[in-house]
Design an enzyme around this catalytic site. Structure first.
Site, PDB file in Angstrom:
ATOM      1  N   GLY A 198       0.972  -1.251   0.059  1.00 57.42           N
ATOM      2  CA  GLY A 198       0.145  -0.091  -0.243  1.00 57.42           C
ATOM      3  C   GLY A 198       0.710   1.371  -0.184  1.00 57.42           C
ATOM      4  CD  GLN A 204       3.541   5.659   2.159  1.00 57.32           C
ATOM      5  OE1 GLN A 204       2.684   5.434   1.961  1.00 57.32           O
ATOM      6  NE2 GLN A 204       4.575   5.178   3.006  1.00 57.32           N
ATOM      7  CB  CYS A 222       5.312   2.329   7.259  1.00 58.36           C
ATOM      8  SG  CYS A 222       5.007   3.936   6.476  1.00 58.36           S
ATOM      9  CG  LEU A 223       6.614   1.002   1.158  1.00 58.18           C
ATOM     10  CD1 LEU A 223       6.116   1.326  -0.004  1.00 58.18           C
ATOM     11  CD2 LEU A 223       7.580  -0.147   1.321  1.00 58.18           C
ATOM     12  CG  HIS A 245      -0.502   1.753   7.278  1.00 62.51           C
ATOM     13  ND1 HIS A 245       0.425   1.027   8.210  1.00 62.51           N
ATOM     14  CD2 HIS A 245      -0.009   2.429   6.379  1.00 62.51           C
ATOM     15  CE1 HIS A 245       1.722   1.685   7.897  1.00 62.51           C
ATOM     16  NE2 HIS A 245       1.531   2.490   6.827  1.00 62.51           N
ATOM     17  CD  GLU A 246      -0.927   2.601   2.743  1.00 67.51           C
ATOM     18  OE1 GLU A 246      -0.774   3.639   2.600  1.00 67.51           O
ATOM     19  OE2 GLU A 246      -0.409   1.586   2.940  1.00 67.51           O
ATOM     20  CG  HIS A 249       0.583   7.048   5.250  1.00 72.42           C
ATOM     21  ND1 HIS A 249       1.865   7.563   5.856  1.00 72.42           N
ATOM     22  CD2 HIS A 249       0.715   5.750   5.035  1.00 72.42           C
ATOM     23  CE1 HIS A 249       2.735   6.478   6.025  1.00 72.42           C
ATOM     24  NE2 HIS A 249       1.969   5.473   5.647  1.00 72.42           N
TER      25      HIS A 249
END
Ligand code: NI
Length: 172
Positions: A46, A51, A94-95, A136-137, A140
Site C-alpha cells: 500500500g 509518501q 511502512c515504506l 494505515h493508508e 497517512h
C-alpha cells in the site's frame, strides 16, 4: 510511468494533512501509475500519495499474493464512515519507516467510502488485511503514522534512530 522517491521518517511532509482530489485529471492518473510502479518496486502492499511527496488524498494498494494475479486497488478521497468496536492486533510496517515492524491494535472492521479513477463513488466493508491496510493508508492522508499507535517509548526510540540516520546522510 516513473519511479518516485519515497519520503522517509522524520521527513516533515509525512505529517501533512492531504487535500481532497477535486478533479480526476491526467495528472492524477499519471500520479496513480507512478505510485503503483513505486509501490511494486519497493516492494509494498500500500502507498499513500504523501509518501511520494504529493499531499493529495490518494491511495494505491495490492494485497494479492506472489503467485496470484495482480489486483490493483485505487482509493481516491477515502473516508472511514464506520469502524467496529471489535479490535484486532496485527504487525505493521511502512515504506516510510523501512525495516521496522510492530504490533498495532485497530478496529477489526471498517466501512470506507471512496471514489475510483472514474470518479464513481463506492462503499466498501473491509476486514482482515484489507481493513488494516485501509486504516494505515488513510492515516497517512491525515499525517498519521503507524508508530503513532504504539507506545511512546517505542515511538521515541524509532524516531530517534531514523533522525540520527537522516543526520548522518546529510553530513555524508
Ligand atoms: Ni505506511
Amino acid at each position: 510511468m516513473a519511479l518516485r522517491d519515497i519520503l522517509i521518517l522524520p521527513d516533515k511532509r509525512l505529517r501533512l494533512v492531504s487535500e481532497p482530489v477535486k478533479k480526476i485529471d491526467t495528472d492524477v492518473k499519471k500520479l496513480v501509475e507512478d505510485m503503483f510502479e513505486t509501490m511494486y518496486d519497493a516492494p509494498g502492499i500500500g502507498l499513500a500519495a504523501i509518501q511520494v511527496g504529493v499531499a493529495r488524498r490518494i491511495i494505491t494498494m495490492d494485497l494479492s499474493k506472489k503467485d496470484e494475479d495482480k489486483e490493483r486497488r485505487v482509493f481516491i478521497n477515502p473516508e472511514i464512515v464506520w469502524s467496529s468496536d471489535e479490535k484486532d492486533v496485527h504487525e505493521e510496517g511502512c515504506l516510510s519507516i523501512p525495516e521496522y515492524y510492530e504490533d498495532v491494535e485497530r478496529p477489526a472492521q471498517v466501512r470506507v467510502k471512496y471514489l475510483d479513477l472514474h470518479g464513481r463513488e463506492h462503499a466498501l466493508e473491509a476486514s482482515g488485511l484489507l481493513a488494516i491496510c485501509l486504516q494505515h493508508e488513510i492515516d497517512h492522508t491525515n499525517g498519521v503514522l503507524f508508530i503513532d499507535h504504539i507506545s511512546k517509548l517505542k515511538r521515541d526510540r524509532i524516531t530517534k534512530k531514523f533522525s540520527k540516520a537522516a543526520k548522518r546522510a546529510v553530513e555524508g
